[in-house]
Design an enzyme around this catalytic site. Structure first.
Site, short mmCIF file in Angstrom:
data_model
loop_
_atom_site.label_atom_id
_atom_site.label_comp_id
_atom_site.label_asym_id
_atom_site.label_seq_id
_atom_site.Cartn_x
_atom_site.Cartn_y
_atom_site.Cartn_z
CD GLU A 129 -112.41 -1.13 -22.36
OE1 GLU A 129 -112.90 0.00 -22.51
OE2 GLU A 129 -111.32 -1.31 -21.80
CB CYS A 171 -105.91 -8.98 -24.26
SG CYS A 171 -106.18 -8.95 -22.50
CB CYS A 216 -113.67 -9.30 -11.75
SG CYS A 216 -112.87 -10.74 -10.99
CB CYS A 273 -107.23 -7.97 -7.31
SG CYS A 273 -107.46 -9.74 -7.51
CB CYS A 322 -107.76 -5.29 -10.54
SG CYS A 322 -108.66 -5.73 -12.03
N GLY A 340 -112.38 -9.85 -15.98
CA GLY A 340 -112.99 -11.03 -15.36
C GLY A 340 -112.01 -12.13 -15.00
CD GLU A 341 -109.90 -16.09 -12.17
OE1 GLU A 341 -108.98 -15.28 -11.98
OE2 GLU A 341 -109.73 -17.19 -12.73
CB SER A 366 -104.28 -14.72 -16.87
OG SER A 366 -103.77 -14.05 -15.76
CB SER A 426 -102.62 -13.04 -11.27
OG SER A 426 -102.87 -12.83 -12.64
CG LEU A 427 -97.03 -14.92 -6.79
CD1 LEU A 427 -97.70 -16.14 -6.20
CD2 LEU A 427 -95.52 -15.20 -6.97
CG HIS A 428 -100.47 -9.83 -8.37
ND1 HIS A 428 -99.87 -9.51 -9.56
CD2 HIS A 428 -101.71 -10.28 -8.69
CE1 HIS A 428 -100.71 -9.75 -10.55
NE2 HIS A 428 -101.83 -10.22 -10.04
CG ASN A 469 -100.80 -0.09 -16.65
OD1 ASN A 469 -99.90 0.68 -16.97
ND2 ASN A 469 -100.89 -1.31 -17.13
CB CYS A 486 -102.55 -4.95 -17.60
SG CYS A 486 -102.43 -6.59 -18.20
N1 SAH Z 1 -108.62 -12.40 -13.51
C1 SAH Z 1 -107.48 -12.88 -14.16
C2 SAH Z 1 -107.31 -12.34 -15.57
C3 SAH Z 1 -107.59 -10.87 -15.80
S1 SAH Z 1 -106.52 -9.70 -15.08
C4 SAH Z 1 -106.23 -12.63 -13.32
O1 SAH Z 1 -106.32 -11.91 -12.35
O2 SAH Z 1 -105.19 -13.22 -13.65
C5 SAH Z 1 -105.07 -9.76 -16.13
C6 SAH Z 1 -103.80 -9.30 -15.44
O3 SAH Z 1 -103.81 -7.87 -15.24
C7 SAH Z 1 -103.62 -9.91 -14.08
O4 SAH Z 1 -102.33 -10.43 -13.92
C8 SAH Z 1 -103.85 -8.72 -13.17
O5 SAH Z 1 -103.25 -8.89 -11.94
C9 SAH Z 1 -103.30 -7.58 -13.96
N2 SAH Z 1 -103.76 -6.25 -13.53
C10 SAH Z 1 -104.97 -5.92 -13.06
N3 SAH Z 1 -105.01 -4.60 -12.74
C11 SAH Z 1 -103.81 -4.09 -13.03
C12 SAH Z 1 -103.24 -2.79 -12.94
N4 SAH Z 1 -103.95 -1.74 -12.50
N5 SAH Z 1 -101.96 -2.62 -13.34
C13 SAH Z 1 -101.25 -3.66 -13.82
N6 SAH Z 1 -101.72 -4.91 -13.93
C14 SAH Z 1 -103.00 -5.14 -13.54
FE1 SF4 Z 2 -110.65 -10.05 -11.09
FE2 SF4 Z 2 -108.22 -10.56 -12.18
FE3 SF4 Z 2 -109.00 -8.03 -11.59
FE4 SF4 Z 2 -108.45 -9.75 -9.61
S1 SF4 Z 2 -106.99 -8.97 -11.18
S2 SF4 Z 2 -110.23 -8.34 -9.71
S3 SF4 Z 2 -109.22 -11.66 -10.46
S4 SF4 Z 2 -109.93 -9.37 -13.10
#
Ligand code: SAH
Ligand code: SF4
Length: 382
Positions: A96, A109, A116, A120, A123, A170-171, A202, A224-226, A302, A345
């Protein structure tokens, strides 16, 4: 001599590659700039429309080359102007792409992989497993089709895409060569003329690739720290077990140093109720980031089907934001756009043919009907 019947797709060729292509077919190198401008600047895929190219060369190109954009499976337009495309890639999966208009700015975006591998825990792309790396033309094709979808009037100098974020599926650092080549096309004067500071990659923290990024391109970076410590980050972002916070943050600092003083790292922090949203997490984060000039973007979680996480309350998010602000940080909260078309996201579903069987396990375990369940999700807006 063998004659190839496969036409070369010019869409994904960087200037250097295109010049090499024209060398190989016995034509002048300056043709590369001319043809690139037609393809990327004007969104043209028909060689006959390339009027400053001789008829003989146009006929030659028609035989050996093509400008083939990605196959668009669907296009959704939200009531707030956000657009989402589902695009089929060569491996058979779909990814997408999301366009978000904000005043004069139009942010696209872009996805870099189908699925991926990094998994995580919060995600949905990760839950679908990994299928394939996107090719350069599949990556650049997303910006090409977004510009084109605004009916040609908006191509050329009035293009609608002013900013690009590699934050789709994807990463990006795990598809390094193709992502770097596509980003070169985005910033090229004969490509999309996107200023480097308006192009953002990112990453969840693939340190070896991040270490070599500055040798190839200087674009903005989001980490993407979290989580503010390794124990929690190991659970949320499994790649942290391989590249823990200390070496990850050092790598980010080295990269940022190559961009000069004025550019700041962005920290993305997906907020998960009762997991990483407490004041003590904010305090720990302030300590962790104390020597790193950065701005912070909080992303309210989300939800997706059968995820065990919840989105924190607006109050909890604001409290967290205020605590970071007290320490002097510029902290924004990402608002959800395109709610009615599931464009936020973590909402990007795609259709991944999984090589890891992770999605199969997830879907069987939870009896998820991906499309139907995703449509039923309602997101709250801050
Ligand atoms: N793989 C890369 C880029 C794609 S993800 C990365 O992880 O940075 C883009 C962003 O969306 C990241 O910061 C990720 O942590 C966030 N993200 C993924 N799933 C999410 C969710 N369910 N709710 C909010 N943010 C999310
Ligand atoms: Fe992959 Fe980014 Fe999703 Fe982590 S947050 S699974 S690195 S797309």
């Amino acid at each position: 001599m063998t004659i190839s019947t496969v036409k070369s797709n010019l869409l994904g060729m960087t200037k250097q590659k295109m010049e090499h292509f024209f060398d190989l077919i016995g034509e002048k190198r300056f043709r590369a700039a001319q043809v690139m401008k037609w393809i990327h600047y004007f969104g043209i895929d028909d060689f006959d429309a390339m009027t400053n190219v001789s008829k003989t060369l146009r006929n030659k190109l028609k035989i050996i080359a093509e400008v083939r954009g990605p196959e668009v499976v669907s296009e959704d337009i939200s009531s707030d102007g956000t657009r989402k495309w589902l695009v089929r890639v060569a491996s058979g999966s779909c990814v997408e792409t999301v366009y978000i208009p904000q005043g004069k700015r139009g942010t696209l975006c872009i996805s870099s992989q189908a699925g991926c591998a990094l998994d995580c825990s919060f995600c949905f792309t990760g839950k679908q497993g990994f299928n394939s790396n996107l090719t350069v033309d599949e990556i650049i094709g997303q910006i090409w089709l977004a510009n084109k979808s605004f009916s040609g009037v908006q191509t050329g100098v009035n293009r609608v895409v002013t900013n690009v974020v590699m934050m789709g599926m994807g990463e990006p650092l795990l598809n390094f060569d193709n992502v770097v080549a596509a980003m070169h096309l985005m910033i090229d004067d004969f490509g999309y003329c996107i200023p480097k500071r308006r192009l953002t990659l990112s990453t969840s923290g693939v340190v070896p690739m991040l270490n070599k990024l500055s040798e190839h391109i200087n674009i903005s970076l989001t980490l993407s720290l979290h989580a503010p410590n390794d124990k929690l980050r190991n659970q949320l972002v499994p790649i942290n077990k391989k590249y823990p916070l200390k070496i990850l943050l050092e790598s980010c600092q080295r990269y940022m140093a190559t961009l000069g003083n004025k550019r700041m790292l962005t920290i993305a922090y997906t907020m998960l109720k009762d997991i990483n949203d407490k004041i003590e997490h904010a305090v720990e984060m302030i300590e962790l980031l104390k020597n790193i000039p950065c701005k912070i973007n909080l992303i309210p979680f989300n939800p997706f089907p059968y995820s065990s996480y919840e989105r924190p309350s607006n109050n909890a998010i604001r409290r967290f934001q205020n605590r970071l602000r007290q320490a002097g940080y510029n902290v924004t909260i990402r608002t959800t756009r395109g709610e009615d078309i599931d464009a936020a996201c973590g909402q990007l579903v795609g259709q991944i043919i999984d090589r890891t069987s992770r999605s199969e396990n997830y879907i069987t375990m939870h009896k998820v009907n991906v499309t139907k369940d995703m449509q039923q999700i309602t997101l709250n807006q801050i």
